[in-house]
Design a protein around this motif. Structure first.
Motif, PDB file in Angstrom:
ATOM      1  N   VAL A  16      23.487  83.368  37.637  1.00 47.61           N
ATOM      2  CA  VAL A  16      22.171  82.585  37.816  1.00 47.61           C
ATOM      3  C   VAL A  16      21.096  82.966  38.763  1.00 47.61           C
ATOM      4  O   VAL A  16      20.044  83.273  38.323  1.00 47.61           O
ATOM      5  CB  VAL A  16      22.449  80.978  37.856  1.00 47.61           C
ATOM      6  N   ASN A  17      21.562  83.139  39.892  1.00 47.43           N
ATOM      7  CA  ASN A  17      20.528  83.753  40.875  1.00 47.43           C
ATOM      8  C   ASN A  17      21.419  84.322  42.168  1.00 47.43           C
ATOM      9  O   ASN A  17      22.751  84.650  41.963  1.00 47.43           O
ATOM     10  CB  ASN A  17      19.436  82.863  41.499  1.00 47.43           C
TER      11      ASN A  17
ATOM     12  N   ILE B 251      39.084  85.131  40.032  1.00 40.82           N
ATOM     13  CA  ILE B 251      37.771  85.193  39.197  1.00 40.82           C
ATOM     14  C   ILE B 251      36.620  85.563  40.106  1.00 40.82           C
ATOM     15  O   ILE B 251      35.589  86.101  39.450  1.00 40.82           O
ATOM     16  CB  ILE B 251      37.634  83.999  38.480  1.00 40.82           C
ATOM     17  N   ILE B 252      36.556  85.209  41.369  1.00 44.12           N
ATOM     18  CA  ILE B 252      35.539  85.536  42.280  1.00 44.12           C
ATOM     19  C   ILE B 252      35.368  86.969  42.561  1.00 44.12           C
ATOM     20  O   ILE B 252      34.565  87.408  42.659  1.00 44.12           O
ATOM     21  CB  ILE B 252      35.656  84.773  43.522  1.00 44.12           C
ATOM     22  N   GLY B 253      36.627  87.680  42.628  1.00 49.17           N
ATOM     23  CA  GLY B 253      36.777  89.234  42.692  1.00 49.17           C
ATOM     24  C   GLY B 253      35.856  89.759  41.535  1.00 49.17           C
ATOM     25  O   GLY B 253      35.211  90.682  41.358  1.00 49.17           O
ATOM     26  N   LYS B 254      36.103  89.045  40.378  1.00 52.43           N
ATOM     27  CA  LYS B 254      35.655  89.676  38.910  1.00 52.43           C
ATOM     28  C   LYS B 254      34.252  89.446  38.966  1.00 52.43           C
ATOM     29  O   LYS B 254      33.366  90.316  38.607  1.00 52.43           O
ATOM     30  CB  LYS B 254      36.117  88.989  37.678  1.00 52.43           C
ATOM     31  N   ALA B 255      33.742  88.378  39.830  1.00 55.17           N
ATOM     32  CA  ALA B 255      32.426  88.051  39.510  1.00 55.17           C
ATOM     33  C   ALA B 255      31.682  89.199  40.608  1.00 55.17           C
ATOM     34  O   ALA B 255      30.475  89.306  40.136  1.00 55.17           O
ATOM     35  CB  ALA B 255      32.074  86.605  40.159  1.00 55.17           C
TER      36      ALA B 255
ATOM     37  N   THR C  64      30.613  76.625  38.304  1.00 54.71           N
ATOM     38  CA  THR C  64      29.644  76.799  38.746  1.00 54.71           C
ATOM     39  C   THR C  64      29.953  76.887  40.428  1.00 54.71           C
ATOM     40  O   THR C  64      30.195  75.989  40.950  1.00 54.71           O
ATOM     41  CB  THR C  64      28.617  76.023  38.815  1.00 54.71           C
ATOM     42  N   VAL C  65      29.580  78.112  41.017  1.00 53.79           N
ATOM     43  CA  VAL C  65      29.958  78.407  42.320  1.00 53.79           C
ATOM     44  C   VAL C  65      28.648  78.509  42.974  1.00 53.79           C
ATOM     45  O   VAL C  65      27.691  79.240  42.591  1.00 53.79           O
ATOM     46  CB  VAL C  65      30.756  79.563  42.621  1.00 53.79           C
ATOM     47  N   ILE C  66      28.109  77.732  44.105  1.00 51.06           N
ATOM     48  CA  ILE C  66      26.800  77.866  44.679  1.00 51.06           C
ATOM     49  C   ILE C  66      26.986  77.863  46.191  1.00 51.06           C
ATOM     50  O   ILE C  66      27.880  77.241  46.930  1.00 51.06           O
ATOM     51  CB  ILE C  66      26.135  76.237  44.478  1.00 51.06           C
ATOM     52  N   LYS C  67      26.486  79.134  46.613  1.00 53.81           N
ATOM     53  CA  LYS C  67      26.747  79.273  48.192  1.00 53.81           C
ATOM     54  C   LYS C  67      25.740  78.116  48.795  1.00 53.81           C
ATOM     55  O   LYS C  67      24.627  77.760  48.285  1.00 53.81           O
ATOM     56  CB  LYS C  67      25.975  80.831  48.456  1.00 53.81           C
TER      57      LYS C  67
END
Length: 207
Positions: free
Chosen positions: A6-7, A44-48, A75-78
């Motif tokens: 998304v950003n 999956i974070i590694g794939k991202a 949805t993962v948000i820093k």
């Protein structure tokens, strides 16, 4: 699996239920953050990172929502630095020597949120730190010797993130509905649970 960036701070990962089944992971397992599901999450974070250059190099939040009958979206948000500073301030002032580490927070994006606590004292200690939010609906239930705090939707994402950080110190966010708790659990406080429980804490402090 589909990955949408998304950003710079947010990524959405669409996962089919068949992908979970192939790994012998149920949806309930995933939201309880078992060792197997945590391993899957970091995979999956590694794939991202590889596919959309999303580097998870700071504290973060997770929102999980069922997208359709066939898949759900994570949805993962820093975590925002300013909010993180406020959270750290709250924790440092109230936990003294206890060192806080970033926690993964699993919440549903478009429904009420529910936290489970192992005992009633944890509920009281937690809510003693939470700021008053008059418009926030809340209820407390007991089910199988654990306590469940149900919270309504919040319009302020800033206040919600601060509250989540405090709640995560004492309890655990779970994927469970108010309806289930009303039908199968014992209703301790049906409404305005936060304000009523905070009053209990205040009365104990006076004594």
């Amino acid at each position: 699996m589909r990955i949408l960036k998304v950003n710079e701070n947010t990524v959405r990962i669409f996962i089919s239920f068949s992908e979970l089944s192939a790994r012998n992971i149920s949806l309930a397992d995933f939201f309880q953050r078992s060792e197997r599901t945590e391993q899957f999450f970091w995979e999956i974070i590694g794939k991202a990172r590889e596919e959309v250059n999303f580097n998870l190099d700071q504290p973060f939040w997770i929102q999980a929502t069922v997208a359709s009958d066939d898949e759900f979206v994570i949805t993962v948000i820093k975590q925002d630095e300013q909010i993180e500073a406020e959270i750290n301030h709250i924790i440092q002032n109230n936990f003294n020597d206890k060192k806080s580490t970033p926690k993964v927070s699993v919440k549903t994006a478009n429904s009420d949120w529910v936290y489970v606590f192992s005992d009633f004292e944890d509920v009281l200690n937690c809510l003693s730190l939470i700021p008053d939010v008059p418009q926030l609906s809340s209820a407390l239930y007991k089910y199988e010797q654990e306590y469940f705090l149900s919270l309504g939707k919040m319009t302020s994402s800033r206040k919600r993130k601060i509250m989540e950080a405090i709640l995560d110190e004492y309890g655990e966010a779970i994927l469970l509905s108010d309806i289930f708790l009303k039908e199968h659990g014992e209703t301790i406080i049906s409404e305005n649970a936060i304000s009523k429980l905070k009053k209990i804490v205040e009365d104990k402090t006076v004594i």
